[in-house]
Write an enzyme that holds these catalytic residues in place. Structure first.
Site, PDB file in Angstrom:
ATOM      1  CE  LYS A 242      22.684  -6.623  10.847  1.00  0.00           C
ATOM      2  NZ  LYS A 242      22.295  -7.827  11.044  1.00  0.00           N
TER       3      LYS A 242
ATOM      4  CD  GLN B  87      20.475 -10.258   8.487  1.00  0.00           C
ATOM      5  OE1 GLN B  87      21.507  -9.451   8.734  1.00  0.00           O
ATOM      6  NE2 GLN B  87      19.598  -9.891   9.150  1.00  0.00           N
TER       7      GLN B  87
ATOM      8  CG  ASP C  32      24.749 -11.719  15.284  1.00  0.00           C
ATOM      9  OD1 ASP C  32      24.562 -10.691  15.355  1.00  0.00           O
ATOM     10  OD2 ASP C  32      24.139 -12.343  14.215  1.00  0.00           O
TER      11      ASP C  32
END
Ligand code: NAD
Length: 283
Positions: free
Chosen positions: A54, A98, A121
């Site tokens: 990422k 994460q 997200d």
């Protein structure tokens, strides 16, 4: 049967090039670059790899990305305090924690503490609720990445019977909402579903996200079905495989995603798209 491999890596690269151009344009107008904050808890080796990917992607498109690392024993309130600071930081457009998060921390509390406008997200109850009510804002990355991929190949899924195997908050459930929004009739399968092959045999489109290698067998599949493999399973020799028994499935399908190189890169591309969208529209 003619089979097409859906190339997530290629589409993802095209998306990144388009984002890079938009960021460049922002900079020439004197605007700041989009900013992504990444929070990593513990030292899960797979998470380290995902975070690195990422960050490399962020650098490639010209985003500023910063990572905050915590030990696996960190208290929930310490994470929420940091999120509150980032929620109020005008140079940060997206906040990503994460997964997986250690069990002593309540994942839903973490999702809820991120302001919906920086929830890149797409897991905040507000953003999920908007998707549920057919007014999507920031959409969960993997399901929207899959829809983006199908659109890229001009695969019309309206009216198809889609069977989703896996019902997690991050993949299966939002996938169901996205497929409904695209005009599919959906069936969601989970660990308590009885006679899974019976449902799979009726599917025109199968999305599988359970984390069991070789789970989906060729003999279950209606000829010409589309198969999307979300699973990521790491073998002892380091090889990455999906949830589909590729060897037996490939001859039955019209389209299929490979692992690696299918859904994974699309997830990262959508994360970048969401961060840019958050920067332009919400922050
Ligand atoms: P999860 O463990 O949160 O959920 C798994 C789901 O599968 C649950 O709903 C469970 O009921 C169902 N399930 C488990 N065993 C089953 C069985 N035998 N039969 C039917 N259903 C069963 O997992 P998750 O976070 O949704 O991830 C699933 C997989 O997708 C993992 O391999 C993960 O690494 C991968 N993943 C990939 C991406 C990507 O970008 N490619 C993104 C997220 C997750």
């Amino acid at each position: 049967m003619f089979t097409k491999i859906l190339d997530g890596k290629k589409i993802s690269n095209e998306i990144k090039v388009a984002i890079k151009k938009k960021v460049h344009k922002r900079l020439t107008l004197g605007k700041r670059p989009p900013g992504l904050a990444v929070i990593l808890i513990g030292n899960n080796p797979a998470s380290e790899i995902y975070i690195k990917k990422k960050q490399i992607s962020c650098n490639m498109v010209g985003f500023v990305s910063k990572c905050w690392r915590f030990s696996k024993n960190v208290q929930e309130n310490k994470i929420i305090n940091l999120i509150n600071i980032l929620n109020n930081n005008p140079t940060i457009d997206g906040i990503l924690v994460q997964l997986p998060i250690p069990k002593h921390i309540n994942t839903n509390n973490i999702f809820k503490s991120i302001t919906p406008n920086k929830d890149v997200d797409g897991f905040h109850p507000y953003n999920i609720g908007c998707l549920c009510q057919k007014t999507p804002r920031l959409r969960p990355c993997t399901p929207w990445g899959i829809i983006t991929m199908l659109q890229y190949y001009n695969i019309n899924i309206r009216g198809l019977h889609a069977v989703i195997i896996g019902a997690s908050n991050i993949v299966g459930r939002p996938m169901n909402l996205e497929l409904l929004l695209s005009g599919c009739t959906t069936t969601v399968i989970h660990r308590f579903t009885k006679n899974i092959p019976y449902f799979v045999k009726q599917a025109d489109l199968i999305v599988i996200a359970i984390g069991h290698k070789n789970f989906l067998k060729g003999e279950w599949i209606k000829p010409g079905a589309i198969v999307i493999d979300v699973g990521i399973n790491r073998l002892k020799n380091g090889e990455i495989v999906g949830d589909v028994e590729f060897k037996s499935v490939i001859s039955h399908v019209s389209y299929i995603t490979p692992v690696p190189g299918g859904v994974g890169p699309m997830t990262v591309a959508v994360l970048l798209q969401n961060t840019l969208k958050a920067c332009i529209e919400y922050n």
